[in-house]
Each structure stands twice: as C-alpha cells, then as structure tokens.
Design a protein around this motif. Structure first.
Motif, short mmCIF file in Angstrom:
data_model
loop_
_atom_site.label_atom_id
_atom_site.label_comp_id
_atom_site.label_asym_id
_atom_site.label_seq_id
_atom_site.Cartn_x
_atom_site.Cartn_y
_atom_site.Cartn_z
N ALA A 65 94.35 -20.39 16.44
CA ALA A 65 92.99 -20.79 16.03
C ALA A 65 92.10 -21.04 17.24
CB ALA A 65 93.07 -22.04 15.15
N TYR A 66 92.69 -21.56 18.32
CA TYR A 66 91.92 -21.78 19.56
C TYR A 66 91.46 -20.44 20.13
CZ TYR A 66 90.88 -22.68 24.45
OH TYR A 66 90.25 -22.72 25.68
N LEU A 67 92.38 -19.48 20.19
CA LEU A 67 92.05 -18.17 20.78
C LEU A 67 90.94 -17.47 19.99
CD1 LEU A 67 95.68 -16.87 21.50
CD2 LEU A 67 94.05 -17.77 23.18
N LEU A 68 91.00 -17.59 18.67
CA LEU A 68 90.01 -16.91 17.83
C LEU A 68 88.75 -17.73 17.64
CD1 LEU A 68 92.37 -15.44 15.06
CD2 LEU A 68 91.39 -14.25 17.03
N GLY A 69 88.93 -19.05 17.38
CA GLY A 69 87.78 -19.89 17.07
C GLY A 69 87.00 -20.34 18.28
N ALA A 70 87.70 -20.80 19.31
CA ALA A 70 87.02 -21.33 20.50
C ALA A 70 86.71 -20.23 21.51
CB ALA A 70 87.89 -22.41 21.15
N LEU A 71 87.65 -19.31 21.74
CA LEU A 71 87.43 -18.27 22.75
C LEU A 71 86.81 -17.00 22.18
CD1 LEU A 71 90.63 -18.53 25.01
CD2 LEU A 71 88.50 -19.85 25.07
N ARG A 72 86.77 -16.90 20.86
CA ARG A 72 86.16 -15.76 20.19
C ARG A 72 86.81 -14.42 20.56
NH1 ARG A 72 83.39 -18.04 16.11
NH2 ARG A 72 82.00 -19.69 16.79
N LEU A 73 88.10 -14.44 20.74
CA LEU A 73 88.80 -13.19 21.04
C LEU A 73 88.82 -12.31 19.79
CD1 LEU A 73 91.85 -14.28 23.21
CD2 LEU A 73 89.58 -13.59 23.94
N ARG A 74 88.93 -11.02 20.02
CA ARG A 74 88.94 -10.08 18.91
C ARG A 74 90.28 -9.36 18.83
NH1 ARG A 74 82.94 -7.28 18.81
NH2 ARG A 74 81.77 -9.23 18.63
N LYS A 75 90.58 -8.89 17.66
CA LYS A 75 91.87 -8.23 17.42
C LYS A 75 92.13 -7.17 18.49
CE LYS A 75 94.62 -5.97 13.90
NZ LYS A 75 94.71 -5.40 12.57
N GLY A 76 93.35 -7.22 19.03
CA GLY A 76 93.74 -6.25 20.05
C GLY A 76 93.50 -6.70 21.47
N GLY A 183 86.99 -23.97 35.42
CA GLY A 183 86.90 -23.79 33.97
C GLY A 183 88.22 -23.70 33.24
N ALA A 184 89.33 -23.86 33.96
CA ALA A 184 90.64 -23.78 33.31
C ALA A 184 90.82 -24.92 32.31
CB ALA A 184 91.76 -23.81 34.34
N VAL A 185 91.49 -24.63 31.19
CA VAL A 185 91.74 -25.62 30.14
C VAL A 185 93.24 -25.87 30.07
CG1 VAL A 185 91.49 -26.11 27.66
CG2 VAL A 185 89.74 -24.77 28.85
N ARG A 186 93.63 -27.13 29.87
CA ARG A 186 95.06 -27.45 29.76
C ARG A 186 95.60 -26.98 28.41
NH1 ARG A 186 97.56 -27.86 34.24
NH2 ARG A 186 99.16 -29.28 33.42
N PHE A 187 96.86 -26.58 28.39
CA PHE A 187 97.48 -26.04 27.18
C PHE A 187 97.44 -27.05 26.03
CE2 PHE A 187 101.25 -25.17 24.51
CZ PHE A 187 100.96 -23.87 24.14
N ASN A 188 97.79 -28.30 26.31
CA ASN A 188 97.79 -29.31 25.24
C ASN A 188 96.39 -29.50 24.66
OD1 ASN A 188 100.50 -29.62 25.53
ND2 ASN A 188 100.43 -31.66 26.45
N GLU A 189 95.37 -29.33 25.51
CA GLU A 189 93.99 -29.45 25.04
C GLU A 189 93.64 -28.31 24.10
OE1 GLU A 189 90.21 -31.21 24.67
OE2 GLU A 189 92.11 -31.98 25.43
N THR A 190 94.19 -27.10 24.38
CA THR A 190 93.89 -25.97 23.49
C THR A 190 94.44 -26.21 22.08
OG1 THR A 190 95.92 -24.67 23.95
CG2 THR A 190 94.05 -24.37 25.46
N LEU A 191 95.59 -26.92 22.01
CA LEU A 191 96.17 -27.21 20.69
C LEU A 191 95.28 -28.19 19.92
CD1 LEU A 191 99.94 -27.56 21.69
CD2 LEU A 191 98.73 -25.52 20.87
N LYS A 192 94.74 -29.18 20.64
CA LYS A 192 93.81 -30.14 19.99
C LYS A 192 92.55 -29.42 19.51
CE LYS A 192 95.17 -34.10 22.82
NZ LYS A 192 94.73 -34.91 23.98
N LEU A 193 92.00 -28.59 20.40
CA LEU A 193 90.79 -27.86 20.04
C LEU A 193 91.05 -26.90 18.89
CD1 LEU A 193 89.49 -27.14 23.66
CD2 LEU A 193 88.45 -28.69 21.99
N GLY A 194 92.23 -26.26 18.92
CA GLY A 194 92.58 -25.32 17.87
C GLY A 194 92.70 -25.97 16.51
N SER A 195 93.14 -27.23 16.50
CA SER A 195 93.30 -27.94 15.22
C SER A 195 91.96 -28.19 14.53
CB SER A 195 94.03 -29.27 15.45
OG SER A 195 93.24 -30.14 16.22
N ARG A 196 90.87 -28.03 15.27
CA ARG A 196 89.53 -28.21 14.67
C ARG A 196 89.01 -26.92 14.04
NH1 ARG A 196 86.92 -31.12 20.00
NH2 ARG A 196 88.47 -32.78 20.20
N HIS A 197 89.72 -25.83 14.27
CA HIS A 197 89.32 -24.54 13.71
C HIS A 197 90.35 -24.13 12.65
CE1 HIS A 197 86.25 -23.51 16.80
NE2 HIS A 197 87.02 -24.24 17.59
#
Length: 557
Positions: A65-76, A183-197
């Motif tokens: 959810a972090y990769l898609l919601g926060a970083l806006r990555l696209r399939k592939g 601009g690097a983000v910590r891994f544990n922070e990505t999980l927290k941010l991902g839980s909001r998406h």
C-alpha cells in the motif's frame, strides 16, 4: 526429433509426470492460499523473532500500500531489494509482488560499479537497502533512475532487542558506515504510512514479470533474466511435487542459510515451503560457522538447502556432530557440484542423504533433481522434474543418443521469458524450437539420469556463484600497469573454485598486491582473484584470441 523420456520410468512413487503451472495465476495467489490455510503458523524466523503467516500478510500489505499509495508506483515498475536474510526481506518481496511490481534482487555485496550497472539496467525506481551497504548505494544513486530510497537496520523488526543490535553493529562492531541519502525513508516508517492507505485490488497475471534476476554475462555484463509469475509458480509446483511426498503440511522447518536474493533459496525455501505452510528459519551470516552451528542446535529443523561449500563448512565446524538431526528428512544441494566426499560425510554425520539438484537462474531455477528416496550419492544431477524436457545436443543442434556427450538443453514452463532488453542475447540461448541452451556439457544414461561432465567453457563457479572471466578481465584491464589479462578458475577445496588471473605487465613495477587491491575496490568478494600470476605473454589463437583453455589445462588437477 521427438524427445525420449526414460526418466519417467524412474520417478519416485507419487511424483506426477506433469504439473499444472496455471493452478495459481501468480505467486500472490499461492501466498494468499498459504495465508488462508496456515494463518497462525510461523512463517519466517530470524534472530529469535518469528512472524506468522498472518503477520506476513498484514505487513506485506502495508508495504504494498505504501508503494502504490504513497509513492504512486505503477504496475510493472521495478523495486530493487539489497539485503541479506532478515525479516524485512520476505515482507518487502511479497509486498512488491502484491503491488503488481517487479522485484530486482540485488546482491548486498556488490561494489559500486556492479550496483550502478544493475540499477541503471533495470530502471529501478525504488531501492530498499540495509544500512550496512548504504554507502555503496549513496555513491551510485545520482547515476541511476532511482527516485525513492528506503533504508533499514538489521534489527529494525526485532523490537527492543533490535535497537540494541543496531547500536552494537554501528558503534561497537563498526559494521555500519556513515552515509547520507537525501529523502530516504526508514522501512518501519513505510509500514506505518502504508497502513493509512488501502491496498487496491491489483490484477497480477501469469505473464507479469515477478523477478528480474541478474546473472553473469559472458560479455562481462550482468543480464536480467525475466522470470514471470508463471515461471516461478511452475517451478514451485514442480519442486513441491518432487519433494512433497517427503513433507508434512504446516510442520516443516527449513534452514535458509543461502541468501533469499539467490534464485535457489528464493524458490526452494521461500516459495516451496510457503506452499507447504513451513517455517523458513533464516540465517543472516552463514559464514560465521560457529554461530551457525550454535543456531542449528536450537532448532528442530526438518530440511536444509545449501551449496557444497556450506555443507563442507558445517561438517568441519566443531560441534556440528552434536546437532540433533532426528527430524532432518531433506537435504538439497545445488548451485555448484556436490562433491562425493562431502555427500558421504553428510550422510554419515546426519543420517540424511544429500540430494543433488541442478538448475539455472534462467530456469527459476530447478530443472533436474535426484529422487528423494536416493539411498546414497550417485554423482548425477538427477532426473528432469515434472513438465520438464531435457536433451543432449551436438554443436549443430542435433539431439544425441543415450551416453553421448554434448550440450544440455532444457524446455519447460519454468524457462525464463528472456533477458531484460537483450533480444540478441536471448536468441543466443533460446533456439527456434524453444530449447534453452545451458552451455553445460553433459550426458544422459539409459535411465534418464543426467551427468554434467564439463561446465560452460569459461565460467568459474565460486561457492555456487557464477563468475564470468570477461568481467574480471575487464576490471583488471582498467589498471594502467596491465597490458593483458586472462582469468581462469582454479580448483579449491573450500569453494569449489577460486579466480586466478594471469597478467602481462605494461608497468614492470606492478605488483600482485596492487592487482588484488584494485580488485577489492571493483569486484564483489567471490569474483576477486585469489591468485595473481605474471607472464611475459599469454597463449593466443591465430586470430589473437586469448586461449584460456590452455591456461586452465596447465593447472594441476
């Protein structure tokens, strides 16, 4: 010419001739099935912490959810993961796959030159890197298309104990260098941010690329094998059909000492044992053999995979013979040839036969495995596994009869889609009839067992890792004091082979120590020459091509 399949008559009881590679549409579908069946069972363990299948489900969904919601990555889009065995690895890998993205497995021991090539070639948009290797990443990032960096410490998922571990690694053992990545983000922070998406429903299909798995190239450039979800699911189905008669669902504990970024452990341990509802007990630093043996004494393991070097190392470590092997039913060796002396000692010490398997990055990886009920080491790489065809071809592409020596060629649903953005290199190994040419010289006996009699003409195999001479030569040739260089393999009792370079000097004052120091800066450990020899000239053909074969033939056997 049709393929004769004498191996089918020698399959172990209960192993089918064919598997259904389309039973699951993707690795994600396999994972979801496993989570539903084994929700409360332990899935991955490391440094005393265990994650259940339910926890892997939650955490990987948050990362996706972090990769898609926060970083806006696209399939592939590609996500590079650069870390050894630790709990973050399965969470991140399954998260990337659930998001419909592609994992670029990245060896954390890469030098800056090697890492730069892989990140540029793959076009990775995200890099997840362990702090220990952050300085290498920081050096190359400006040259790449990476837009987002996620960093993590080895102890980040271990709670309070992990905080202590991170402190000790950084300030006491000095194993974590200073580095700065803006601009690097910590891994544990990505999980927290991902839980909001919320994680959207992503349609991950069989032909989507699951992994860009890099393998050495004969041109000295690493190539990305495109392994689709169908390739990986097929190989998981094949391997699980082969070993499945020997396992108990939800009860297996497999020792995962080979890195999960290596295709052997990724499929055999990470995927096959997930399907079985097993526990992957991850070893982060198997080179610490006394620590490894200490860990084995704590775990009632039922299975272990490894390369010959690893088994040999364990057998020669004090205390290994005191480990409890009463539950061990499966030992699988691959990645490099298993030596008879090691296999026989393993059987004597553990009571479990060391089963040799054969595969390639390009086959995701398993192609041949010996029967699980093998009483003792037989010197073969095994029988082609279900839905796999194998044959021996001569230089003109003709199939050879039983007993004749030629090139081993393979066909099956596990064979890669091709090399990433390299159609010519793909065509060089995939013929018009769909056969993958392995470059390994082999023969088949009347029962369908295959034996490798010689390897790719120039490849060097160090502890299960491919080293291509061109790459080593290209690096050493960059030294101003070097006129010519040839790299060959030398037999070594510990790692199978080591790299030797034969150098013609341009600068008479050039020393072996200088060559070794230059290699340390530019090559991963296993690719570095362990022996440097100087000569006045190198053997060459009439068109000036350096004849490595002559240099190899001079080596004592």
């Amino acid at each position: 010419m049709s393929v004769e399949r004498p191996w089918l008559d020698h399959y172990p009881a209960g192993v089918p001739a064919q598997i259904d590679p389309d039973e699951y549409s993707s690795i994600v579908a396999v994972m979801e099935t496993a989570i539903a069946s084994f929700r409360d069972r332990p899935a991955f363990a490391n440094f005393g912490k265990t994650l259940t299948y339910a926890e892997i489900d939650t955490l990987s969904a948050q990362f996706a959810a972090y990769l898609l919601g926060a970083l806006r990555l696209r399939k592939g889009d590609r996500v590079a993961i650069m870390m050894p065995n630790c709990l973050q690895y399965p969470v991140a890998t399954f998260g990337v796959l659930r998001a419909g993205l592609t994992v670029v497995n990245t060896n954390p021991m890469y030098t800056a030159r090697e890492l730069r090539h892989q990140l540029v070639d793959s076009g990775a948009k995200v890099l997840l890197v362990l702090d220990n290797f952050g300085d290498t990443a920081a050096e190359v990032l400006p040259d790449t298309s990476v837009q987002h960096v996620i960093t993590t410490g080895l102890g980040d998922m271990l709670g309070v104990k992990g905080s202590v571990m991170n402190f000790v690694l950084k300030y006491i053992k000095k194993m974590v260098p200073e580095y700065r990545i803006h601009g690097a983000v910590r891994f544990n922070e990505t999980l927290k941010l991902g839980s909001r998406h919320s994680l959207p429903d992503i349609d991950v299909g069989p032909e989507d690329i699951a992994f860009l798995q890099y393998t050495g190239g004969t041109t000295g450039v690493a190539k990305g094998a495109m392994l689709t979800h169908r390739n990986m699911v097929a190989n998981m189905q094949q391997a699980s059909a082969w070993v499945g008669t020997n396992v108990t669902l939800g009860q297996e504990i497999i020792i995962t000492a080979l890195p999960l970024y290596h295709i052997f452990a990724l499929t055999a341990n990470g995927l096959v044992f997930m399907k079985f509802g097993g526990l992957n007990h991850m070893i982060t630093n198997p080179r610490d053999m006394p620590g490894f043996v200490k860990e084995l004494k704590k775990v009632p393991f039922t299975a272990i995979t490894g390369v010959n070097t690893l088994f040999n190392g364990l057998l020669n470590t004090p205390g290994f013979d005191e480990v409890d092997f009463s539950k061990l039913r499966l030992t699988l060796g691959g990645g490099m040839a298993v030596q008879r002396s090691v296999a026989e000692r393993w059987k004597k010490t553990t009571g479990c036969t060391l089963i040799e398997a054969y595969g390639l990055t390009e086959t995701a990886p398993a192609a041949c495995i010996n029967p699980m009920d093998l009483a003792e080491y037989n010197g073969a790489i095994g029988l082609p596994i279900p839905s796999t065809d194998a044959c021996i071809k001569d230089e003109d592409g003709n199939m050879l009869p039983v007993g004749e020596v030629g090139e081993l060629c393979l066909k099956g649903p596990q064979v890669m889609k091709g090399y990433w953005q390299l159609p010519r290199e793909t065509a060089d190994v995939m013929d018009a009839d769909g056969w993958l040419h392995t470059g390994d010289i082999a023969r088949m006996d009347a029962n369908g067992f295959f034996y490798v009699v010689d390897r790719k003409k120039d490849m060097i195999l160090v502890s299960g890792f491919n080293v291509y001479p061109n790459e080593v030569e290209d690096v050493i040739a960059m030294m101003p004091g070097v006129l010519e260089v040839a790299a060959i393999g030398m037999d070594d009792e510990h790692s199978g082979e080591v790299v030797k370079v034969v150098v013609v000097k341009k600068d008479p004052s050039l020393t072996a120590e200088q060559v070794s120091a230059f290699a340390r800066e530019n090559l991963t450990g296993y690719k570095r020459p362990k022996v440097v020899e100087f000569r006045s000239e190198l053997p060459k053909s009439n068109v000036g091509k350096i004849l490595r074969r002559e240099l190899r033939d001079e080596q004592p056997s």
